[in-house]
Design an enzyme around this catalytic site. Structure first.
Site, PDB file in Angstrom:
ATOM      1  N   LYS A  58       1.383   7.826   3.687  1.00 24.18           N
ATOM      2  CA  LYS A  58       0.720   6.516   3.574  1.00 24.18           C
ATOM      3  C   LYS A  58      -0.102   6.199   4.814  1.00 24.18           C
ATOM      4  CE  LYS A  58       4.722   5.133   0.872  1.00 24.18           C
ATOM      5  NZ  LYS A  58       6.024   4.436   0.940  1.00 24.18           N
ATOM      6  N   PRO A  77       0.811  -1.207   0.000  1.00 27.15           N
ATOM      7  CA  PRO A  77       0.000   0.000   0.000  1.00 27.15           C
ATOM      8  C   PRO A  77       0.856   1.273   0.000  1.00 27.15           C
ATOM      9  CG  PRO A  77      -0.753  -1.563   1.670  1.00 27.15           C
ATOM     10  CD  PRO A  77       0.560  -2.040   1.167  1.00 27.15           C
ATOM     11  N   GLU A  78       0.821   1.975  -1.125  1.00 27.14           N
ATOM     12  CA  GLU A  78       1.467   3.283  -1.228  1.00 27.14           C
ATOM     13  C   GLU A  78       0.349   4.325  -1.270  1.00 27.14           C
ATOM     14  OE1 GLU A  78       4.518   3.290  -4.306  1.00 27.14           O
ATOM     15  OE2 GLU A  78       4.798   1.140  -4.095  1.00 27.14           O
ATOM     16  N   ARG A 112      16.259  -2.869  -3.045  1.00 31.65           N
ATOM     17  CA  ARG A 112      14.913  -2.916  -3.623  1.00 31.65           C
ATOM     18  C   ARG A 112      14.969  -3.359  -5.082  1.00 31.65           C
ATOM     19  NH1 ARG A 112      14.498  -2.013   1.193  1.00 31.65           N
ATOM     20  NH2 ARG A 112      13.321  -0.323   2.138  1.00 31.65           N
TER      21      ARG A 112
END
Length: 285
Positions: free
Chosen positions: A56, A2-3, A272
């Site tokens: 967020k 969730p961004e 990442r």
DNA sequence: AACTACTCCTGGAGGC
DNA sequence: TGCCTCCAGGAGTAGT
């Protein structure tokens, strides 16, 4: 994960359902997921006055002067179940939104006066929940550690240029993941934004012209607006869902770049997974 | 200033 | 089928 767009679309759906509803019951199933300073029992009897979002974080303002704050972390999910079994859902799609609730990864259950039930779940427990007096919300979410909201009037090309020029030697990818640069971007939308601006994740602001920084500013806005208004990025098991309009590069290793057709390449930046089109964005290192 | 490493956690995927 | 290992990463902190 969730961004900003996932949290914002969830907030909008939830807002329509819960504003004006009174909390009849609050069950905290996983105490480690919660920090006050107020106890969960303070929720009972309060009415939801509104919802907000900062970066967020999802903020639920209550009639008793308190605010309930959710951060969904990497795998947080919220499901609101209606008495007719219809569900309003958002956040991480695993476990499936249709799974029976509560299950062992359900951490907070709120029962409303109209018998709607809200479940907060998180398979990895990286998310968190707070309950605090409304004026102290920004003790939990320190404002000085958040950059401008992407969809706000404060996020101007001039401001973005100023922020980037202050960090001339930082690589773009870690810089954009840093919430003090711009609030709300995460791994997926950073890749999308850089691709849209035709900039490489390892480039630095010092290497960019003002025009290129403006291009990145524009791309961030376009990607976030698109996700919020037309549907968020769809990713399952770290791969972009076939046929989804977003993401366009993230999770699409080996697939053709939507712009030029060259295969998308994956590599690591600060731990990442990062996806680029080397034809459009260039090659570094 | 910029970077790395570490921590929290566990489902799912892939190797054998 | 089953055991093992690795991977996914937001955000904070500490150390270089």
């Amino acid at each position: 994960m969730p961004e900003l767009p996932e949290v914002e679309t969830l907030r909008r759906k939830l807002d329509r359902e819960v504003v004006g509803q009174a909390i009849a019951r609050a069950d905290l199933l996983t105490p480690s997921m919660f920090d006050g300073p107020c106890p969960v029992t303070d929720l009972v009897g309060a009415t939801i006055e509104g919802t907000r979002r900062r970066a967020k974080y999802l903020i639920v303002d209550l009639s008793n002067g308190l605010s309930l704050i959710f951060h969904l972390g990497l795998a947080g999910q919220i499901v609101l179940e209606k008495p007719d079994a219809q569900r309003v859902v958002g956040g991480h799609p695993i476990p499936r939104y249709s799974a029976p609730l509560p299950h062992k990864q359900t951490h907070l259950v709120l029962t409303f006066g109209n018998d709607d039930v809200l479940f907060m779940t998180d398979i990895r427990k990286f998310g968190h929940i707070w309950l605090t007096p409304t004026p102290k919300v920004y003790d939990i979410i320190p404002d000085e550690r958040r950059g401008p909201e992407i969809q706000s009037a404060a996020f101007t090309p001039e401001e973005f240029r100023r922020i980037l020029r202050a960090r001339p030697r930082a690589k773009l990818k870690p810089l954009l993941l840093d919430q003090s640069t711009v609030a709300g971007l995460g791994n997926i939308y950073v890749d999308e934004s850089l691709w849209g601006a035709r900039l490489h994740p390892l480039q630095t602001p010092g290497q960019l012209t003002d025009e290129e920084i403006d291009r990145l500013h524009r791309s961030i806005r376009e990607v976030i607006d698109l996700a919020v208004e037309k549907g968020v990025a769809e990713i399952v098991n770290n791969r972009a869902v076939e046929g989804s309009h977003l993401p366009r590069v993230h999770g699409r290793e080996g697939l053709p770049c939507p712009h030029c057709g060259s295969p998308i390449v994956r590599f690591r930046v600060v731990g990442r997974s990062t996806y680029v089109c080397e034809q459009c964005q260039g090659v570094r290192e």
